[in-house]
Every structure is written in structure tokens, then in C-alpha cells.
Design a protein around this motif. Structure first.
Motif, PDB file in Angstrom:
ATOM      1  N   ARG A  16       0.818  -1.214   0.000  1.00 56.15           N
ATOM      2  CA  ARG A  16       0.000   0.000   0.000  1.00 56.15           C
ATOM      3  C   ARG A  16       0.853   1.265   0.000  1.00 56.15           C
ATOM      4  NH1 ARG A  16      -3.378  -1.452   5.240  1.00 56.15           N
ATOM      5  NH2 ARG A  16      -1.208  -1.811   5.835  1.00 56.15           N
ATOM      6  N   GLN A  19       0.580   3.866  -2.727  1.00 54.32           N
ATOM      7  CA  GLN A  19      -0.566   4.772  -2.773  1.00 54.32           C
ATOM      8  C   GLN A  19      -0.151   6.229  -2.612  1.00 54.32           C
ATOM      9  OE1 GLN A  19      -3.911   3.513  -0.344  1.00 54.32           O
ATOM     10  NE2 GLN A  19      -4.493   5.640   0.050  1.00 54.32           N
ATOM     11  N   ALA A  33      -6.252   5.307  -3.651  1.00 58.07           N
ATOM     12  CA  ALA A  33      -6.485   4.094  -2.856  1.00 58.07           C
ATOM     13  C   ALA A  33      -7.212   3.045  -3.689  1.00 58.07           C
ATOM     14  CB  ALA A  33      -7.289   4.431  -1.605  1.00 58.07           C
ATOM     15  N   THR A  36      -4.744   1.657  -6.309  1.00 59.41           N
ATOM     16  CA  THR A  36      -3.730   0.830  -5.641  1.00 59.41           C
ATOM     17  C   THR A  36      -4.287  -0.540  -5.288  1.00 59.41           C
ATOM     18  OG1 THR A  36      -2.638   2.781  -4.713  1.00 59.41           O
ATOM     19  CG2 THR A  36      -2.202   0.671  -3.649  1.00 59.41           C
TER      20      THR A  36
END
Length: 223
Positions: A16, A19, A33, A36
Motif C-alpha cells: 500500500r 498509494q 487508494a 492501488t
């Protein structure tokens, strides 16, 4: 002797982290988000497809193609330079906060710990070096030599041969249920790192142990 095989993406390394780079480009955190998350989903899907089709391309190719899909689905256009920047950022993803301390502890205890990854070895080495983890590992085992991906049973045998260990003495540590199930099928012991609130796959099988933080692992393993 107990040998620990740590999955990389989603277990030691936080995917993550990409992001933030994407959000800077788009100026839109929710959209970043969304992209991603979709990018990661398609990255895994493409690796599964290629393994089943016996039509191998390296994980880096799956990653690029998954990015192209995620951007197209979100109707977002980025320049080639921006896409290259995102792909390069994939080699600079952060380690999860609990990863460094756990690997240092295992190293001080003399426990063998390897990275076990779908990614190419050179890319994984760069990633783990940038994340400050490489010095605490006994090596990197990549599936790339076999030209297939987890959870193909052959990759788990490849790890055992490379690390010179037995299935009964080997633990897979992973945040990915598909990887846990693959290792269990190969006769390994398994520890699921529950990085999200998502439940484990309902296959009437369960990991040997579950932890929410890597720092809990030594106690759970009785080390």
C-alpha cells in the motif's frame, strides 16, 4: 532445524506504500487508494493466470500489465514517465513496522529466515535492501527459475531444495491466504499474518497459527 520462509509482498513489505506516490500524481487520495487496491488484485490474478496457462512472464511484467488495467478501469491517464516512476517506486516500498525488529530478533537467535517471493530475485534484493531488511535474512528464494508462481506446488519444493530443509521443519509466514493454502498442500507448517480484517479463505483448512503482528511470531512458534 526450523526454517522460516517469509513471503515478501504483503507480509514483510507493505504494497500500500505505492498509494502515496500515486496520490501525489493524482491529487486525489480516494482515487489513489482505489487504483492501488485494484492494481494489487490484478497483479496477483495475472500471476495465477500465467501459472495455470504455463505462459510465464516475470512478476514485474504482471505488475506493469496490472497497473495498465487499473488505470484504464479508473479512466485515468498517466504519462509513460509517470508509469515508470510508479513501477520504480515498487522497488522502494516500505517494510511493515514490525518486520525489521522481528527479523533482527530471529537473526540474534540463530533462526534461519529466508525471503520467499514471486518476484525476480534481483528486484526482491533491491526492494529488501531499500527497506532495510536484507542483512537480517539468510537468503532470497525466487520462483523465477521455475517460470511459474505460487501456489504451484513445485515452487514450495524448490524452496526446500534451495534452503536444504524439510517440509516438516519449514514454516511459511505469509499475509496471503492463497500462499498459506499452497504451503499447507505441500506439507509445510504455516503462520498467517492477518494484515487486514478480511477473513481467511473458507476452504475448510486453516493455518497452524495466526498473528496480527510479526512480533508475536517467536512466542507462537515456541522459539
Amino acid at each position: 532445524m526450523t526454517t522460516l520462509a517469509f513471503d515478501v509482498y504483503g507480509t514483510l513489505i507493505d504494497t500500500r506504500g505505492i498509494q502515496m506516490t500515486l496520490a501525489d500524481m493524482l491529487g486525489d487520495d480516494p482515487l489513489a487508494a482505489q487504483i492501488t487496491r485494484r492494481w494489487r488484485e490484478k497483479q496477483l490474478e495475472y500471476s495465477f493466470r500465467r501459472a495455470l496457462m504455463a505462459h510465464y512472464q516475470p512478476f514485474s511484467v504482471c505488475t506493469r500489465q496490472a497497473l495498465n488495467f487499473a488505470l484504464s478501469e479508473a479512466t485515468v491517464t498517466l504519462s509513460d514517465d509517470q508509469c515508470d516512476q510508479l513501477l520504480m517506486a515498487y522497488r522502494h516500498l516500505p517494510a511493515f513496522p514490525d518486520a525489521v525488529g522481528l527479523l533482527q530478533q530471529l537473526s540474534s537467535m540463530g533462526v534461519r529466515a529466508f525471503a520467499f517471493t514471486n518476484g525476480e530475485a534481483a528486484i526482491a534484493s533491491e526492494l529488501l535492501t531499500n527497506a532495510g531488511l536484507i542483512d537480517e535474512l539468510d537468503g532470497i528464494v525466487s520462483v523465477d527459475l521455475l517460470r511459474t508462481f505460487k501456489p504451484d506446488p513445485r515452487v514450495y519444493q524448490h524452496f526446500l531444495e534451495t534452503a536444504d530443509t524439510l517440509a516438516a521443519d519449514t514454516w511459511l509466514i505469509s499475509g496471503n491466504p492463497f500462499d498459506i493454502l499452497g504451503a499447507r498442500h505441500a506439507g509445510w507448517r504455516t503462520a498467517w499474518v492477518r494484515r487486514t480484517e478480511a477473513p481467511f479463505d473458507p476452504w475448510d483448512e486453516a493455518p497452524d497459527i495466526s498473528v496480527t503482528c510479526l512480533s508475536d511470531l517467536p512466542g507462537k512458534l515456541g522459539l
